[in-house]
Design an enzyme around this catalytic site. Structure first.
Site, PDB file in Angstrom:
ATOM      1  CB  SER A 126      -0.160  -2.722  -7.435  1.00 62.10           C
ATOM      2  OG  SER A 126      -0.098  -3.612  -8.340  1.00 62.10           O
ATOM      3  CG  HIS A 181      -2.225  -0.906   1.003  1.00 59.96           C
ATOM      4  ND1 HIS A 181      -3.337  -0.318   0.701  1.00 59.96           N
ATOM      5  CD2 HIS A 181      -2.441  -2.252   0.712  1.00 59.96           C
ATOM      6  CE1 HIS A 181      -4.295  -1.132   0.540  1.00 59.96           C
ATOM      7  NE2 HIS A 181      -3.458  -2.469   0.584  1.00 59.96           N
ATOM      8  CE  LYS A 238      -8.808  -8.324 -13.255  1.00 59.77           C
ATOM      9  NZ  LYS A 238      -8.147  -7.367 -14.081  1.00 59.77           N
ATOM     10  CG  ASP A 239      -8.428  -9.403  -5.856  1.00 61.02           C
ATOM     11  OD1 ASP A 239      -7.846  -9.576  -6.765  1.00 61.02           O
ATOM     12  OD2 ASP A 239      -8.014  -8.663  -5.054  1.00 61.02           O
ATOM     13  CD  GLU A 248       3.147 -33.578  -0.149  1.00 57.64           C
ATOM     14  OE1 GLU A 248       2.041 -32.771  -0.019  1.00 57.64           O
ATOM     15  OE2 GLU A 248       3.160 -34.619  -0.631  1.00 57.64           O
TER      16      GLU A 248
END
Lengths: 286, 440
Positions: free
Chosen positions: B258, B254, B282-283, B326
């Site tokens: 971005s 923040h 969107k998220d 894994e």
């Protein structure tokens, strides 16, 4: 600096170019993998033919009648040597029994209940909260009773046994007389005769080294079936394999049912969100 | 809610000016964030909290905080790879909740751990669901995290002024890997036991302090109850450390803003959109798509995320034929085995993760220097290089899976070299070339 391509289309072209980059490498890896894979050494277990199980595939479900018949086979045959250490009698209720039936089923088993005043082992009828009793106190006792072999625990057998349910079924039904067993295939395959004496084990192409210490466990009419199904050895093997597969993953059906509901709901939600997203973004210029 | 979308697609409450109509961003252009609208709203609400009580002030601060976060401006051209952050958040919350519930039944004791997990799966109400959520969540978290890192490398998200953001993210990646490993030991199946054994031996290969460290890690000569206690505490505490660092990661995001796929062009404030409602929806869509995949894997193809051998209880007397971690550790496992020396293998595989920490200082280029020039114009070159990196990872993973035997040894070594070449060869070389050209 406005781009012509929409932001939705752009990542796809990039992913495509990336895939194009990776393809030759992956193909090369595949070639190497096939080169690295040598012919199986003699004694490798034969490939078990795939069976048409009710629980097979992502949308399968357990045939609970077969599971119950399989329990009868397990209790009547397998349980004399094999344990189900992780299973409680109450867990068996999920194969379609009422709590009274579970209590009655548990009462048909005897479990150890400490020692009496003279130090002798005491037994009592099992309750639904008891674990299924083990046939042998420990691995040494099991070894002593089975000519050096320890019968494996069956709690997760179709999951941990390479080949899964198909191979368990093939092993149960695949015993061969000693004379007909080729140990290797190919031009120079020598058919070695394996004596089927109890000291060495029993011939079975699905066992490691084609020899298993387990005597052929099933025969026709080994257990009575309550629902009128004919208890042939094949049928018993099918049912007990279904039971073992169920006991390995008892909640698989719950999970699949949940998955269908949740999946449909999420797809609906995704549709709504796509509409909402298009509406909210509709007046945004690129 | 703060911003209300009406039927005619207008959004109430101010911040909208930046978006509506034909991209009118003029009014927003000069403001540092949407402080103006925030202040207006606060002034409007003042009568409600005029009593000046402490709780009123706290509530007001919280509301202002939420409003500030909701009004956070993001470039409008963010593609779907930018929703992975939200997916990771969602999976992290899921892991925390399911993990806390699982911990109510789990017993970290070598003789009880396996049966406590079996009890969970068979008898605890919805224990099977909680455990599947947690196991599937681990795979999805790691997969999303690798994609997140890939996106950062692809779009150069680590470049100035976001080195701090990238560093915190890399530390998070390392912590998540440690947490995943510790969590995998807990069920005390065969793979858990022998995985801990291999990791202990790897730690023991460090010269001078190795044996001491191995003792500290295992709490004895071989994995046992002491190891389980260590892993349980590690798994538990790291989970909350990760939550704290994620908050820091978001706070730095923040502060710095971005990145965007279009680089400098996307950083134009006039072309930015507030987080809510544009990116929340969107998220949200991204998270729901992930949830669909999650459900499919968890309910219909659980074999993809479970290791059959781990349903056998740990047996110190029986080494399994294939000790395999894994899937998300396979590339590093492959690199560990590709190097003949144990200690250098550990250095190489550990360094493969640690090298991400210094990526911002290996690649000294900026978005501006890449915009022009012949080398900067070769936009395919970084992509080919990154493609080689991804292929190297896949190959190293495959090699690790085949225990780096025969031809896989050669491939594993090639992949290791390819992996390091991207960071130590391509990044410094390319950015220097581009920088020199930009100066001349």
């Amino acid at each position: 600096m406005a781009t012509r391509m929409s932001p939705i289309a752009r990542p796809f072209t990039r992913i495509r170019s990336l895939a194009a980059l990776m393809l030759p490498v992956l193909a090369g890896a595949g070639v190497f993998a096939s080169v690295a894979q040598a012919a199986p050494p003699p004694g490798t277990p034969a490939h078990a033919p795939a069976q048409n199980w009710s629980f097979k595939g992502p949308l399968g479900h357990f045939d609970l009648a077969a599971v119950q018949r399989g329990y009868a086979v397990f209790a009547g045959v397998c349980a004399s040597c094999h344990s189900l250490t992780q299973v409680q009698f109450s867990d068996l209720g999920a194969m379609g029994l009422t709590s009274d039936q579970v209590a009655a089923l548990a009462a048909s088993w005897q479990v150890a209940a400490g020692r009496d005043a003279e130090g002798h082992l005491r037994h009592r009828k099992a309750t639904p909260d008891d674990m299924l009793p083990r046939p042998y106190a420990d691995a040494d006792a099991a070894r002593a009773a089975n000519r050096g072999a320890v019968p494996p625990d069956l709690s997760r057998i179709t999951q941990v046994y390479p080949g899964g349910a198909d191979r368990v079924y093939a092993l149960l039904t695949g015993y061969k007389p000693a004379q007909t067993l080729p140990l290797a295939t190919g031009p120079d395959a020598a058919v070695r005769r394996v004596p089927a004496r109890p000291e060495t084990g029993f011939v079975n192409p699905y066992a490691i080294g084609h020899i298993t210490a387990m005597p052929p466990p099933l025969r026709d009419n080994a257990v009575p079936y309550a629902d009128g199904t004919q208890p042939t050895a094949q049928q018993e093997a099918r049912d007990v394999t279904t039971f073992l597969a169920w006991v390995s993953i008892p909640h698989a059906d719950d999970k699949r049912r949940l998955g269908v509901g949740v999946g449909l709901y999420l797809c609906f939600l995704a549709c709504l969100l796509v509409i909402l997203k298009r509406r909210i973004w509709s007046h945004v210029t690129k | 809610m703060l911003f209300i979308v009406k039927h005619d697609n207008t959004v109430l409450c101010g911040v909208l000016d930046a978006v509506s109509g034909g991209g009118k961003g003029e009014r927003m252009a000069g403001t540092p964030s949407c402080l103006e609208s925030t202040c207006q709203d606060q002034a409007h609400e003042e009568p409600d909290t005029a009593d000046g009580s402490a709780s009123g002030r706290t509530a007001q601060t919280a509301r202002a905080f939420v409003r500030d976060y909701m009004a956070f401006l993001l470039p409008r051209d963010l593609n779907s790879l930018w929703t992975i952050g939200a997916m990771l958040m969602a999976v992290l919350v899921l892991m925390l909740l399911s993990g806390l519930t699982l911990a109510l039944t789990y017993t970290p004791d070598a003789s009880l751990a396996f049966s406590s997990v079996e009890t969970l799966e068979r008898r605890v109400p919805f224990g099977w669901l909680l455990r599947s959520l947690h196991m599937t969540g681990a795979t999805f978290f790691m997969a999303a995290l690798y994609l997140h890192v890939f996106r950062g490398l692809w779009y150069g998200s680590y470049r100035a002024p976001r080195q701090g953001l990238w560093s915190v993210g890399t530390v998070l990646l390392i912590l998540v890997m440690v947490t995943a490993f510790a969590g995998y030991v807990l069920p005390w199946g065969q793979m858990s036991y022998w995985g801990a054994d291999v990791a202990g031996k790897a730690v023991g290969a460090i010269p001078l302090v190795g044996n001491t460290l191995e003792g500290v890690f295992l709490g004895g000569e071989s994995p046992g109850t002491a190891t389980l206690h260590r892993m349980f505490v590690l798994h538990f505490t790291l989970a909350f450390t990760i939550v704290g660092l994620v908050l820091l990661h978001v706070a730095i995001l923040h502060r710095r803003g971005s990145t965007s796929p279009s680089g400098a062009a996307g950083q134009d404030r006039a072309r930015m959109l507030p987080f809510h409602p544009y990116f929340t929806v969107k998220d949200g869509l991204g998270v729901v798509v992930l949830a669909i995949l999650f459900t499919l894997v968890m309910c219909f193809w659980p074999g993809l995320v479970t290791e059959a051998a781990n349903y056998r209880p740990a047996n110190p007397l029986h080494t399994p034929a294939d000790i395999e971690p894994e899937w998300y550790f396979l590339p590093f496992y492959g690199m560990l085995q590709a190097v003949p020396s144990k200690f250098f293998g550990l250095l190489v595989s550990g360094g493969a993760v640690a090298i991400l920490l210094v990526v911002p200082w290996l690649d000294r280029g900026t978005a501006a220097t890449f915009a022009a020039g012949r080398w900067g114009g070769l936009r395919w070159l970084p992509r080919v290089a990154l493609g080689v990196l991804v292929c190297s990872c896949v190959l190293a993973g495959l090699a690790g899976r085949h225990h780096v035997q025969g031809v896989w040894l050669l491939l594993g070594r090639l992949a290791t070299v390819g992996y390091y070449l991207y960071f130590l060869g391509f990044l410094p070389f390319y950015s220097r070339l581009v920088g020199r050209e930009a100066r001349s």
